[in-house]
Write a protein that holds these residues in place. Structure first.
Motif, PDB file in Angstrom:
ATOM      1  N   VAL A 330      70.938 -17.388  29.502  1.00  0.00           N
ATOM      2  CA  VAL A 330      69.818 -16.367  29.941  1.00  0.00           C
ATOM      3  C   VAL A 330      69.835 -15.971  31.076  1.00  0.00           C
ATOM      4  O   VAL A 330      69.559 -16.976  31.857  1.00  0.00           O
ATOM      5  CB  VAL A 330      68.352 -16.921  29.342  1.00  0.00           C
ATOM      6  CG1 VAL A 330      67.149 -15.914  29.386  1.00  0.00           C
ATOM      7  CG2 VAL A 330      68.665 -16.960  27.847  1.00  0.00           C
ATOM      8  N   GLU A 331      69.936 -14.835  31.459  1.00  0.00           N
ATOM      9  CA  GLU A 331      69.957 -14.524  33.017  1.00  0.00           C
ATOM     10  C   GLU A 331      68.636 -14.254  33.321  1.00  0.00           C
ATOM     11  O   GLU A 331      67.673 -14.058  32.498  1.00  0.00           O
ATOM     12  CB  GLU A 331      70.973 -13.298  32.984  1.00  0.00           C
ATOM     13  CG  GLU A 331      72.138 -13.225  32.668  1.00  0.00           C
ATOM     14  CD  GLU A 331      73.027 -11.943  32.701  1.00  0.00           C
ATOM     15  OE1 GLU A 331      72.491 -10.938  33.365  1.00  0.00           O
ATOM     16  OE2 GLU A 331      73.892 -11.945  31.857  1.00  0.00           O
ATOM     17  N   MET A 332      68.613 -14.281  34.529  1.00  0.00           N
ATOM     18  CA  MET A 332      66.976 -13.674  35.184  1.00  0.00           C
ATOM     19  C   MET A 332      66.777 -12.241  34.756  1.00  0.00           C
ATOM     20  O   MET A 332      67.716 -11.530  34.550  1.00  0.00           O
ATOM     21  CB  MET A 332      67.147 -13.771  36.745  1.00  0.00           C
ATOM     22  CG  MET A 332      67.252 -15.274  37.345  1.00  0.00           C
ATOM     23  SD  MET A 332      65.718 -16.062  36.737  1.00  0.00           S
ATOM     24  CE  MET A 332      66.358 -17.290  35.420  1.00  0.00           C
ATOM     25  N   PRO A 333      65.763 -12.074  34.529  1.00  0.00           N
ATOM     26  CA  PRO A 333      65.048 -10.859  33.863  1.00  0.00           C
ATOM     27  C   PRO A 333      65.773  -9.785  34.600  1.00  0.00           C
ATOM     28  O   PRO A 333      66.311  -8.715  34.091  1.00  0.00           O
ATOM     29  CB  PRO A 333      63.797 -10.651  33.864  1.00  0.00           C
ATOM     30  CG  PRO A 333      63.345 -12.157  33.749  1.00  0.00           C
ATOM     31  CD  PRO A 333      64.478 -13.011  34.549  1.00  0.00           C
ATOM     32  N   ALA A 336      69.400  -8.911  33.682  1.00  0.00           N
ATOM     33  CA  ALA A 336      69.982  -9.244  32.342  1.00  0.00           C
ATOM     34  C   ALA A 336      70.170  -7.593  31.734  1.00  0.00           C
ATOM     35  O   ALA A 336      70.709  -7.401  30.804  1.00  0.00           O
ATOM     36  CB  ALA A 336      68.700  -9.698  31.504  1.00  0.00           C
ATOM     37  N   GLY A 337      69.567  -6.564  32.458  1.00  0.00           N
ATOM     38  CA  GLY A 337      69.558  -5.177  31.931  1.00  0.00           C
ATOM     39  C   GLY A 337      68.883  -5.090  30.765  1.00  0.00           C
ATOM     40  O   GLY A 337      68.003  -5.921  30.080  1.00  0.00           O
ATOM     41  N   ALA A 338      69.139  -3.912  30.046  1.00  0.00           N
ATOM     42  CA  ALA A 338      68.132  -3.420  28.834  1.00  0.00           C
ATOM     43  C   ALA A 338      68.926  -4.408  27.855  1.00  0.00           C
ATOM     44  O   ALA A 338      69.875  -4.834  27.616  1.00  0.00           O
ATOM     45  CB  ALA A 338      68.396  -2.204  28.288  1.00  0.00           C
ATOM     46  N   LEU A 339      67.748  -4.667  26.823  1.00  0.00           N
ATOM     47  CA  LEU A 339      68.255  -5.555  25.923  1.00  0.00           C
ATOM     48  C   LEU A 339      67.806  -5.169  24.540  1.00  0.00           C
ATOM     49  O   LEU A 339      68.109  -5.509  23.245  1.00  0.00           O
ATOM     50  CB  LEU A 339      67.297  -7.162  25.594  1.00  0.00           C
ATOM     51  CG  LEU A 339      67.708  -7.992  26.825  1.00  0.00           C
ATOM     52  CD1 LEU A 339      66.561  -9.046  26.884  1.00  0.00           C
ATOM     53  CD2 LEU A 339      69.038  -8.581  26.281  1.00  0.00           C
TER      54      LEU A 339
END
Lengths: 351, 198
Positions: A330-333, A336-339
């Motif tokens: 889980v990357e830092m928000p 992370a880009g759009a999910l």
């Protein structure tokens, strides 16, 4: 109070100088009540700001912190280690407190002799039943033992400290029903939705109190996870050599943790303080009735330990992050880009 | 899912797959219609919006709300829903399929595989692994779809909703880098049902 009349967001516990160390919520609302079975329950732990000083010291600091917010407090003793340790420490720390103990139909743990003033409430099971059904509706909880703790708290005349809570660890790799190792160890902190039912009840009642003393500060959470007992359980679970049921959850390690931190106290799980078989059977039936009155509240939130330990400034033991290798990171928000599926996140192709 | 069911009388199986339409549907509707998969028709409210899957879910805290995108899906044939699945991201790199249910009369027609392929295709390629828990009776089927049992994982118990009932399930994984292999497996599946269009 019925669920329909609950405010969407209940007042959060007042932070003592910084933000709350522990949050829970449903979907986008923190310190809220469940309004739909489709809502997702979550819990969150704030990062530690310093190294912990060990369980006993951090527990005392959290107790002083809670007392600073509550003023004089009534410890609603349900037979558990939180209430016992609080009752033992309060007079030594000079905190204004007294003990409220509960007896149902003549049963119940004896009032701990800690030097604090004490009150004992004698109640009938029928009174508990009536309270529990309202508790189920207000807090969205079908657990009679949580209702029992809240029932004790309901008799408090001062702001209440609930004898409640545990730091429960679980190894997903164990199939406890078959008693086998079904997968490599995968360790998490478990937060049942029911664990915060008392918080929701206190909020709904607008009653000042502390129901999560064990989560009052990040450093106290860290001290519990970093205790020799918890570390030993993690090591055993990761090594894979422990008997499956011992490696499944840290039940035994929790008891050991309390005994090491407060060797002079006789700690027990709250339920063990009510050993009468007939009483326990009635509690089981009461839980069924509560679940019928308010279905749901059965969800759990799992915080992977490989994510929680670094947040609390704790060392990650070797092998703990195998989950991330398998299931992904889980990357830092911000990175992370759009999910949204179908969206094109940073550098990603559109499907 | 199980084999051996006949295509409904009057239906033209060869045309079924190309007439399939896939839709994201409301979670409440999804869980009501997929409930027979878990024998939970009488307890639909207990079908949770997300399941952790024995440690699969790597998100925690508010991320559970903010970053997990659960997509309940149905396959529709001529306006009638005949199959359901759902998919969500368990991390920034992996997905989970939760529930694959095809109405008995439409099984063994490639419907489930098509729906699953559609579900996975919704996600960018960086979600490189797809996990599911398979009942043991379905392991062979999912192997043909390109899934493999995750190393170190063995069958475990599973509560189905039947009183006292248990089935064994095991975790399987698809690497999306092998999607070509999945396509080949699909061709193999069509070999078993030659009336399916290529």
């Amino acid at each position: 109070m019925s669920a329909a009349t609950l405010p969407a967001a209940l007042p959060p516990p007042e932070p003592a100088g910084r933000g709350p160390a522990f949050l829970f919520g449903f979907d986008g609302e923190a310190f809220a009540s469940r309004r739909s079975p489709a809502q997702r329950y979550w819990t969150e732990y704030a990062p530690a700001s310093r190294a912990h000083r060990g369980l006993a010291a951090e527990f005392a600091l959290a107790l002083v912190d809670a007392a600073g917010r509550l003023g004089r407090m009534e410890i609603a003793w349900a037979g558990g280690p939180v209430g016992l340790a609080a009752a033992a420490l309060a007079p030594r720390l000079g905190l204004p407190a007294r003990v409220l103990s509960l007896s149902i139909d003549g049963l119940g743990p004896p009032t701990p002799m800690t030097g604090l003033p004490a009150r004992r409430i004698e109640a009938r099971f029928e009174e508990l039943e009536g309270f529990a059904l309202g508790f189920a509706r207000a807090a969205g909880c079908g657990n009679a033992w949580a209702a029992l703790s809240a029932f004790a708290a309901s008799h408090a005349q001062w702001p209440v400290l609930a004898d409640h809570g545990e730091v429960r660890l679980l190894n997903h790799g164990i199939d406890e029903r078959l008693g086998i190792v079904a997968a490599p160890a995968s360790l998490a902190l478990v937060d049942n939705e029911g664990f915060t039912a008392i918080d929701r009840w206190l909020g709904a009642e607008r009653r000042p109190g502390e129901a999560q003393l064990l989560r009052r500060t990040p450093e106290l959470v860290a001290a519990q996870l970093d205790s020799p007992s918890s570390r030993g359980w993690m090591a055993d679970a990761l090594a894979g050599g422990a008997p499956a049921l011992r490696a499944w959850t840290n039940h035994a390690a929790r008891g050991s943790m309390w005994r090491r931190a407060f060797p002079g106290l006789r700690h027990a799980e709250p339920r063990a303080a009510w050993p009468d078989p007939a009483f326990r059977a009635r509690m089981q039936r009461l839980s069924l009735r509560m679940r019928r009155a308010r279905p749901g509240c059965a969800t759990q939130h799992f915080t992977p330990l490989h994510r929680l330990l670094p947040r609390l400034g704790l060392e990650v033991p070797p092998g703990l992050d195998e989950d991330a290798r398998l299931y992904g990171r889980v990357e830092m928000p911000a990175a992370a880009g759009a999910l949204e599926p179908g969206s094109s996140g940073a550098g990603e192709e559109a499907p | 899912m199980s084999d051996g069911h006949e295509t409904p009388a009057g239906a033209r199986p060869g045309a079924a797959r190309e007439r399939l339409r896939f839709h994201e549907i409301d979670f409440a509707l999804w869980r009501r219609e997929i409930a027979p998969l878990w024998h939970m028709e009488g307890a639909v409210h207990l079908v949770a919006p997300l399941v952790n899957g024995y440690g699969q879910l790597q998100y925690c805290g508010r991320e559970i709300h903010a970053r997990v995108r659960h997509v309940p899906l149905a396959a529709e044939l001529d306006g009638t829903r005949i199959a359901w699945t759902s998919i969500y991201n368990i991390s920034d790199e992996a997905l989970r399929l939760r529930g694959i249910y095809v109405l008995p009369e439409w099984r063994s027609n490639g419907v489930g595989r098509s729906l699953v392929a559609h579900a996975i295709s919704l996600w960018p390629g960086r979600f490189g692994r797809v996990f599911l828990y398979a009942r043991l009776g379905n392991v062979g089927r999912y192997r043909r779809w390109g899934f493999e049992i995750v190393p170190g994982h063995v069958p475990r118990s599973h509560r189905t909703g039947i009183e006292g009932g248990q089935e064994r399930i095991v975790q399987m994984m698809l690497r999306r880098a092998t999607e070509e292999a999945v396509d080949r497996a699909g061709a193999d599946a069509r070999g078993a049902a030659p009336w399916l269009p290529p």
